[in-house]
Design a protein around this motif. Structure first.
Motif, PDB file in Angstrom:
ATOM      1  N   TYR A   8      -3.651  19.125 -12.523  1.00 35.05           N
ATOM      2  CA  TYR A   8      -4.656  18.171 -12.976  1.00 35.05           C
ATOM      3  C   TYR A   8      -5.895  18.259 -12.089  1.00 35.05           C
ATOM      4  CZ  TYR A   8      -0.643  16.264 -15.438  1.00 35.05           C
ATOM      5  OH  TYR A   8       0.462  16.112 -16.232  1.00 35.05           O
ATOM      6  N   SER A   9      -7.047  18.337 -12.698  1.00 29.51           N
ATOM      7  CA  SER A   9      -8.298  18.462 -11.950  1.00 29.51           C
ATOM      8  C   SER A   9      -8.711  17.109 -11.374  1.00 29.51           C
ATOM      9  CB  SER A   9      -9.410  18.965 -12.876  1.00 29.51           C
ATOM     10  OG  SER A   9      -9.732  17.965 -13.834  1.00 29.51           O
ATOM     11  N   LEU A  32       0.826  -1.208   0.000  1.00 28.26           N
ATOM     12  CA  LEU A  32       0.000   0.000   0.000  1.00 28.26           C
ATOM     13  C   LEU A  32       0.863   1.262   0.000  1.00 28.26           C
ATOM     14  CD1 LEU A  32      -3.142   0.119   0.149  1.00 28.26           C
ATOM     15  CD2 LEU A  32      -2.885   0.735   2.547  1.00 28.26           C
ATOM     16  N   PHE A  33       0.535   2.222  -0.886  1.00 28.84           N
ATOM     17  CA  PHE A  33       1.169   3.534  -0.877  1.00 28.84           C
ATOM     18  C   PHE A  33       0.285   4.507  -1.645  1.00 28.84           C
ATOM     19  CE2 PHE A  33       2.513   1.750  -4.880  1.00 28.84           C
ATOM     20  CZ  PHE A  33       2.673   2.820  -5.743  1.00 28.84           C
ATOM     21  N   SER A  34       0.593   5.793  -1.522  1.00 32.06           N
ATOM     22  CA  SER A  34      -0.217   6.823  -2.174  1.00 32.06           C
ATOM     23  C   SER A  34       0.666   7.773  -2.980  1.00 32.06           C
ATOM     24  CB  SER A  34      -1.015   7.632  -1.130  1.00 32.06           C
ATOM     25  OG  SER A  34      -1.936   6.824  -0.435  1.00 32.06           O
ATOM     26  N   VAL A  35       0.048   8.454  -3.924  1.00 28.70           N
ATOM     27  CA  VAL A  35       0.743   9.496  -4.692  1.00 28.70           C
ATOM     28  C   VAL A  35      -0.122  10.747  -4.707  1.00 28.70           C
ATOM     29  CG1 VAL A  35       1.890   7.785  -6.150  1.00 28.70           C
ATOM     30  CG2 VAL A  35      -0.234   8.849  -6.938  1.00 28.70           C
ATOM     31  N   ILE A  36       0.539  11.899  -4.832  1.00 25.13           N
ATOM     32  CA  ILE A  36      -0.148  13.170  -5.008  1.00 25.13           C
ATOM     33  C   ILE A  36       0.115  13.644  -6.423  1.00 25.13           C
ATOM     34  CG2 ILE A  36      -0.463  15.522  -4.172  1.00 25.13           C
ATOM     35  CD1 ILE A  36      -1.100  13.481  -2.062  1.00 25.13           C
ATOM     36  N   PHE A  37      -0.930  13.854  -7.197  1.00 19.70           N
ATOM     37  CA  PHE A  37      -0.772  14.348  -8.552  1.00 19.70           C
ATOM     38  C   PHE A  37      -0.497  15.848  -8.536  1.00 19.70           C
ATOM     39  CE2 PHE A  37      -2.499  10.291  -9.562  1.00 19.70           C
ATOM     40  CZ  PHE A  37      -2.109  10.030 -10.868  1.00 19.70           C
ATOM     41  N   ASP A  38       0.182  16.294  -9.558  1.00 17.76           N
ATOM     42  CA  ASP A  38       0.426  17.721  -9.699  1.00 17.76           C
ATOM     43  C   ASP A  38      -0.906  18.462  -9.701  1.00 17.76           C
ATOM     44  OD1 ASP A  38       0.856  20.303 -11.362  1.00 17.76           O
ATOM     45  OD2 ASP A  38       2.901  19.642 -10.899  1.00 17.76           O
ATOM     46  N   GLU A  39      -0.939  19.602  -9.027  1.00 22.16           N
ATOM     47  CA  GLU A  39      -2.196  20.322  -8.861  1.00 22.16           C
ATOM     48  C   GLU A  39      -2.770  20.863 -10.166  1.00 22.16           C
ATOM     49  OE1 GLU A  39      -1.883  24.345  -6.981  1.00 22.16           O
ATOM     50  OE2 GLU A  39       0.180  23.693  -6.618  1.00 22.16           O
ATOM     51  N   ASP A  59      -9.882  11.197 -11.838  1.00 25.92           N
ATOM     52  CA  ASP A  59     -10.904  10.154 -11.928  1.00 25.92           C
ATOM     53  C   ASP A  59     -10.788   9.407 -13.253  1.00 25.92           C
ATOM     54  OD1 ASP A  59     -11.857  10.886  -9.475  1.00 25.92           O
ATOM     55  OD2 ASP A  59     -13.707  11.816 -10.210  1.00 25.92           O
ATOM     56  N   ALA A  60     -10.567  10.167 -14.337  1.00 24.28           N
ATOM     57  CA  ALA A  60     -10.429   9.538 -15.654  1.00 24.28           C
ATOM     58  C   ALA A  60      -9.203   8.631 -15.699  1.00 24.28           C
ATOM     59  CB  ALA A  60     -10.332  10.617 -16.734  1.00 24.28           C
ATOM     60  N   PHE A  61      -8.124   9.062 -15.041  1.00 24.34           N
ATOM     61  CA  PHE A  61      -6.927   8.225 -14.970  1.00 24.34           C
ATOM     62  C   PHE A  61      -7.231   6.909 -14.259  1.00 24.34           C
ATOM     63  CE2 PHE A  61      -3.716   6.927 -11.822  1.00 24.34           C
ATOM     64  CZ  PHE A  61      -2.775   6.381 -12.666  1.00 24.34           C
ATOM     65  N   VAL A  62      -7.880   6.975 -13.106  1.00 24.12           N
ATOM     66  CA  VAL A  62      -8.178   5.766 -12.344  1.00 24.12           C
ATOM     67  C   VAL A  62      -9.092   4.835 -13.137  1.00 24.12           C
ATOM     68  CG1 VAL A  62      -9.316   4.887 -10.263  1.00 24.12           C
ATOM     69  CG2 VAL A  62      -7.795   6.872 -10.113  1.00 24.12           C
ATOM     70  N   GLU A  63     -10.080   5.415 -13.795  1.00 29.64           N
ATOM     71  CA  GLU A  63     -11.028   4.591 -14.546  1.00 29.64           C
ATOM     72  C   GLU A  63     -10.407   4.003 -15.815  1.00 29.64           C
ATOM     73  OE1 GLU A  63     -14.407   7.143 -15.074  1.00 29.64           O
ATOM     74  OE2 GLU A  63     -15.268   6.558 -13.142  1.00 29.64           O
ATOM     75  N   ALA A  64      -9.325   4.606 -16.308  1.00 29.77           N
ATOM     76  CA  ALA A  64      -8.662   4.080 -17.497  1.00 29.77           C
ATOM     77  C   ALA A  64      -7.723   2.924 -17.190  1.00 29.77           C
ATOM     78  CB  ALA A  64      -7.880   5.200 -18.194  1.00 29.77           C
ATOM     79  N   LEU A  65      -7.381   2.729 -15.925  1.00 29.13           N
ATOM     80  CA  LEU A  65      -6.510   1.621 -15.543  1.00 29.13           C
ATOM     81  C   LEU A  65      -7.192   0.290 -15.825  1.00 29.13           C
ATOM     82  CD1 LEU A  65      -5.283   3.075 -12.138  1.00 29.13           C
ATOM     83  CD2 LEU A  65      -3.811   2.649 -14.126  1.00 29.13           C
ATOM     84  N   HIS A  83      -0.479  19.470   0.835  1.00 30.20           N
ATOM     85  CA  HIS A  83      -0.542  19.146  -0.602  1.00 30.20           C
ATOM     86  C   HIS A  83      -1.836  19.677  -1.221  1.00 30.20           C
ATOM     87  CE1 HIS A  83       2.973  16.549  -0.334  1.00 30.20           C
ATOM     88  NE2 HIS A  83       2.441  15.980   0.737  1.00 30.20           N
ATOM     89  N   ARG A  84      -1.744  20.134  -2.448  1.00 26.10           N
ATOM     90  CA  ARG A  84      -2.913  20.704  -3.118  1.00 26.10           C
ATOM     91  C   ARG A  84      -3.445  19.811  -4.236  1.00 26.10           C
ATOM     92  NH1 ARG A  84      -2.002  27.023  -4.176  1.00 26.10           N
ATOM     93  NH2 ARG A  84      -4.237  26.780  -4.588  1.00 26.10           N
ATOM     94  N   GLY A  85      -2.657  18.872  -4.683  1.00 27.18           N
ATOM     95  CA  GLY A  85      -3.115  17.982  -5.735  1.00 27.18           C
ATOM     96  C   GLY A  85      -3.964  16.848  -5.191  1.00 27.18           C
ATOM     97  N   THR A  86      -4.557  16.083  -6.098  1.00 22.79           N
ATOM     98  CA  THR A  86      -5.417  14.953  -5.726  1.00 22.79           C
ATOM     99  C   THR A  86      -4.573  13.739  -5.356  1.00 22.79           C
ATOM    100  OG1 THR A  86      -7.159  15.726  -7.207  1.00 22.79           O
ATOM    101  CG2 THR A  86      -7.249  13.422  -6.545  1.00 22.79           C
TER     102      THR A  86
END
Length: 395
Positions: free
Chosen positions: A321-322, A312-319, A327-333, A365-368
């Motif tokens: 990106y909305s 388990l780990f997490s990432v912060i996307f650059d802010e 969401d589109a990235f996750v759903e495209a996996l 952090h400000r990104g998702t």
């Protein structure tokens, strides 16, 4: 004396069958012993039954040989003396609250806590007269300043299962013990393999056996593990009054998976760390939150107290990106499914709105945030899946 059994009707003989099994059968598997009704040899045994005595069989809800075998093995893995099984990880958390806290008591919860634990605390505060306060997960010894005369329980989560901060468990325990406050830790992240909180003085370790212990994404179960017998009895009494128990069939599934748990955990660990290091090189990613990486909050504590990290780990996307793009990235996996739990063979990804999860300041952090769980697929294939989805959704 005439044997009355021969004169009994067929239906009665079916119910009261006389089965003769040859002795000497042995197997690696723990037998599945199902029961609601437990049969007593005589009334004296019934009248001598004591719920505090773990060696006695009383009712299937409380224990069967199968569930007792699993409880003993879970306690041994954690380095505890006692373990109680519950039907989910959240039920184990509830068991701690109802076993330890009463109206008028105060509870301290880390601000990065598992969301259902936060919801449970707020429910107790709203409807049961319990004071609930949140603390910075990196507060360490400073938690001593927050302890009040009525503080009864301090929760710890190591690390936070979404934002991954690693707390100073030793310092928190020392402050709690100095004021006779019970500490409980959600130790699901390490499965009791990579972190040993009871050896550091934590009073109660909570596990979601749903995760690595099961390993199949098909069983719900939890456990509370303790060293102190009196504390064990408090939790056992609460569990008895709550009327919660576990299925022997589910216990058998977890028992079947335990021998491979360490090997699976280490495989998840290798893949997750490889992905985390690679994601740090990606321009789309502002931060990678993996406790084994030097810039993760609490990394030095992780290196001091842990021997591994799991999947388990997490990432912060650059802010730039909305949330909709993420969401589109996750759903495209394709290889990462969308799901809350983890610990099984399949990889997972889930976006989080961290600001809505936290009650206190400290999140800069400000990104998702997206939390990844690395399953048992090949790392190269998972990396390719992420790379393809980044290009498809964030171009």
């Amino acid at each position: 004396m005439t044997d009355s059994r021969s004169s009994r009707a067929l239906q009665t003989r079916i119910v009261h069958a006389e089965t003769e099994l040859k002795p000497g059968f042995a197997s690696f598997a723990t037998p599945v012993m199902r029961a609601s009704t437990v049969i007593f040899p005589d009334l004296a045994t019934v009248r001598a039954a004591d719920w505090r005595d773990d060696s006695q069989w009383r009712y299937g809800l409380h224990a069967t040989p199968t569930s007792a075998a699993l409880a003993q093995r879970i306690a041994a893995i954690e380095g505890g003396k006692h373990a109680l099984l519950q039907p989910s990880g959240l039920a184990a958390i509830s068991n701690v609250y109802f076993g330890i806290v009463k109206s008028g008591d105060d509870v301290l919860i880390p601000d990065n806590v598992y969301s259902p634990n936060r919801d449970h605390g707020e429910w107790l505060a709203r409807d049961f007269g319990v004071s609930v306060r949140y603390y910075d997960p990196l507060i360490g010894a400073g938690i001593a300043e927050l302890i009040r005369p009525n503080t009864r329980l301090i929760w710890i989560e190591a690390p936070g299962s979404v934002t991954m901060e690693v707390p100073d468990v030793r310092a928190i325990v020392e402050a709690a013990r100095a004021r006779d406050v019970v500490t409980a830790i959600d130790n699901t992240y390490s499965a009791g393999l990579a972190f040993r909180p009871l050896e550091l003085g934590v009073d109660i370790s909570v596990q979601a056996l749903t995760k690595y212990q099961s390993g199949g994404s098909d069983v719900l179960m939890g456990a509370t593990i303790t060293v102190d017998h009196e504390l064990h009895l408090k939790l056992k009494r609460a569990r008895m009054h709550l009327g919660i128990g576990v299925s022997s069939d589910d216990c058998s599934l977890v028992l079947r998976s335990l021998p491979s748990m360490k090997a699976r955990f280490e495989a998840h660990d290798r893949t997750a760390l490889g992905l985390a290091r690679w994601l740090k090189t990606r321009p789309e990613i502002a931060a990678v939150l993996h406790p084994a990486l030097p810039d993760c909050p609490g990394h030095s504590l992780f290196m001091r107290d842990f021997t591994g990290a799991g999947g388990l780990f997490s990432v912060i996307f650059d802010e730039r990106y909305s949330p909709a793009q993420i969401d589109a990235f996750v759903e495209a996996l394709e290889l990462f499914a969308i799901g809350w739990s983890w610990g099984g063979a399949n990889s997972l990804a889930m976006p989080y709105d961290v600001a809505s999860m936290r009650a206190a300041s400290g999140w800069t952090h400000r990104g998702t945030l997206v939390r990844f769980y690395a399953g048992l697929e090949e790392e190269a294939d998972l990396r390719a899946d992420i790379e393809r989805s980044l290009a498809a959704a964030l171009a």
